[in-house]
Design a protein around this motif. Structure first.
Motif: not given
Length: 136
Positions: A76-77, A81-88
């Motif tokens: 997601a963004v 403008g920050r980019y996130y990988q949403l698996i944690t």
């Protein structure tokens, strides 16, 4: 201390070149993400609450809002403008308390080297997400 060997110097130089390449790629990808967020703003597409996926597959809340970039809703963004990988990772309590993902450096190729899930150019993911969010 002994002088750096030729082999060590070569390894250090390869590492420096790889880091410089990754930083250049992140800057180019960030430019695309910033343009995507601006286009969504102009189109009036409102960000939505984002959820993360724990390693066991459970979806949990986050304090973030933004736009998902892939069908699995794992990238997601945010409006800034920050980019996130949403698996944690998360504890059993994460179902109730949620998690706070940290932003990461974007890449120009999504899923590079992966054998499962979606892969492709960031630009393709952004176009698909833009079409999805502006058709609502």
């Amino acid at each position: 201390m002994a002088e750096e060997s030729r082999r060590q110097a070569d390894a250090r130089r390869r590492h420096e070149l790889a880091q410089a390449s990754a930083q250049a790629e992140a800057r180019a990808a960030q430019t695309q993400l910033d343009a995507f967020v601006a286009r969504l703003g102009e189109a009036g597409a409102a960000p939505e609450p984002l959820q993360a996926t724990l390693l066991n597959g459970t979806r949990v809340k986050t304090p973030l809002v933004g736009w998902y970039l892939n069908r699995a809703r794992t990238l997601a963004v945010a409006p800034d403008g920050r980019y996130y990988q949403l698996i944690t990772t998360g504890s059993a309590l994460a179902r109730f308390t949620g998690v706070t993902p940290q932003p990461s450096d974007p890449t120009l190729v999504i899923g590079r080297g992966g054998r499962d899930g979606e892969t492709g150019d960031l630009a393709e993911f952004l176009e698909r997400a833009f079409a999805e969010y502006t058709s609502r």
